[in-house]
Design an enzyme around this catalytic site. Structure first.
Site, PDB file in Angstrom:
ATOM      1  N   PHE A  46       0.016  18.265   4.441  1.00 10.72           N
ATOM      2  CA  PHE A  46       0.391  18.559   3.937  1.00 10.72           C
ATOM      3  C   PHE A  46      -1.408  18.761   2.836  1.00 10.72           C
ATOM      4  CE2 PHE A  46       1.530  14.441   2.775  1.00 10.72           C
ATOM      5  CZ  PHE A  46       0.832  13.811   2.373  1.00 10.72           C
TER       6      PHE A  46
ATOM      7  N   HIS B 271      -3.507  11.330 -10.160  1.00 10.35           N
ATOM      8  CA  HIS B 271      -3.795  11.058  -8.999  1.00 10.35           C
ATOM      9  C   HIS B 271      -4.108  10.003 -10.147  1.00 10.35           C
ATOM     10  CE1 HIS B 271      -5.254   8.505  -5.417  1.00 10.35           C
ATOM     11  NE2 HIS B 271      -6.323   8.332  -6.559  1.00 10.35           N
TER      12      HIS B 271
ATOM     13  N   ARG C  66       3.857  12.098 -14.381  1.00  3.66           N
ATOM     14  CA  ARG C  66       4.291  12.505 -13.699  1.00  3.66           C
ATOM     15  C   ARG C  66       5.557  13.659 -14.135  1.00  3.66           C
ATOM     16  NH1 ARG C  66       1.689   9.614  -7.984  1.00  3.66           N
ATOM     17  NH2 ARG C  66       0.204  10.703  -8.286  1.00  3.66           N
TER      18      ARG C  66
HETATM   19  P1  CMP Z   1      -2.162  11.528  -4.532  1.00  2.00           P
HETATM   20  O1  CMP Z   1      -1.184  10.179  -5.659  1.00  2.00           O
HETATM   21  O2  CMP Z   1      -3.055  12.766  -5.622  1.00  2.00           O
HETATM   22  O3  CMP Z   1      -2.155  11.538  -3.217  1.00  2.00           O
HETATM   23  C1  CMP Z   1      -2.085  12.391  -2.511  1.00  2.00           C
HETATM   24  C2  CMP Z   1      -1.404  13.420  -3.194  1.00  2.00           C
HETATM   25  O4  CMP Z   1      -1.473  14.502  -1.590  1.00  2.00           O
HETATM   26  C3  CMP Z   1      -0.173  13.493  -3.617  1.00  2.00           C
HETATM   27  O5  CMP Z   1      -0.390  12.926  -5.079  1.00  2.00           O
HETATM   28  C4  CMP Z   1       0.348  14.559  -3.799  1.00  2.00           C
HETATM   29  O6  CMP Z   1      -0.345  15.668  -4.843  1.00  2.00           O
HETATM   30  C5  CMP Z   1       0.057  15.794  -2.214  1.00  2.00           C
HETATM   31  N1  CMP Z   1       1.022  15.208  -1.624  1.00  2.00           N
HETATM   32  C6  CMP Z   1       1.362  13.615  -0.845  1.00  2.00           C
HETATM   33  N2  CMP Z   1       2.661  13.910  -0.788  1.00  2.00           N
HETATM   34  C7  CMP Z   1       3.308  14.672  -0.322  1.00  2.00           C
HETATM   35  C8  CMP Z   1       4.361  15.461  -0.032  1.00  2.00           C
HETATM   36  N3  CMP Z   1       5.265  15.431   1.344  1.00  2.00           N
HETATM   37  N4  CMP Z   1       4.259  16.969   0.156  1.00  2.00           N
HETATM   38  C9  CMP Z   1       2.917  18.127  -0.739  1.00  2.00           C
HETATM   39  N5  CMP Z   1       1.836  17.255  -0.981  1.00  2.00           N
HETATM   40  C10 CMP Z   1       2.471  15.952  -0.750  1.00  2.00           C
END
Ligand code: CMP
Length: 139
Positions: free
Chosen positions: A57, A115, A102
């Protein structure tokens, strides 16, 4: 006192949720000690999320995070790192508990409105990533 970094992501900014999200943290009486809206570069975001660079991702995550302006902010309170993680809910907005940020404002596993730092150690690193010392209010 602890500090944590929160990013209001491009989806939430474009849907006009900045105020709603800040209001939620204000209601918890957390102190806002730094805030700015930025248009991060690809390089910046690739570096910020470098821990995920081998994940499938990663590329779409980077595209999403540079698709529009983001708001980066630093909040301060006792034990705030864990508290904010609870308030934002789990990563996938579809699975996040009702009433979490969220759940209220995100869409799915990637497009998830915010985040927040996941540990005190990472919070300190992430705050330094986006802010100079002089940009943070000392109470
Ligand atoms: P965040 O908490 O900013 O940390 C990493 C980011 O990657 C997460 O939020 C999501 O926006 C993205 N993310 C994490 N896991 C996945 C997943 N399985 N598929 C798509 N995006 C993801």
């Amino acid at each position: 006192m602890e500090r944590t970094l929160v990013i209001i992501k491009p989806d939430a900014v474009s849907k006009k949720y900045i105020g709603d999200i800040i209001k939620i943290f204000d209601q918890y009486k957390f102190d806002l000690v730094a805030l700015k809206m930025i248009r991060p570069s690809r390089k910046n975001i690739e570096e910020f999320y470098s821990i995920h660079k081998e994940k499938e991702f990663f590329k779409p995550l980077v595209e999403f995070m540079i698709s529009g302006p983001i708001v980066v902010c630093v909040w301060q309170a006792q034990n705030i790192v864990l508290a904010v993680r609870e308030i934002i809910g789990s990563t996938d907005s579809k699975k996040a508990k009702q009433g979490t940020i969220r759940n209220l404002f995100g869409t799915d596993g990637r497009i998830n409105a915010v985040h927040a730092s996941d540990s005190v150690e990472n919070a300190n690193k992430e705050i330094c990533f986006f802010f100079e010392k002089e940009e943070i209010i000392e109470n």
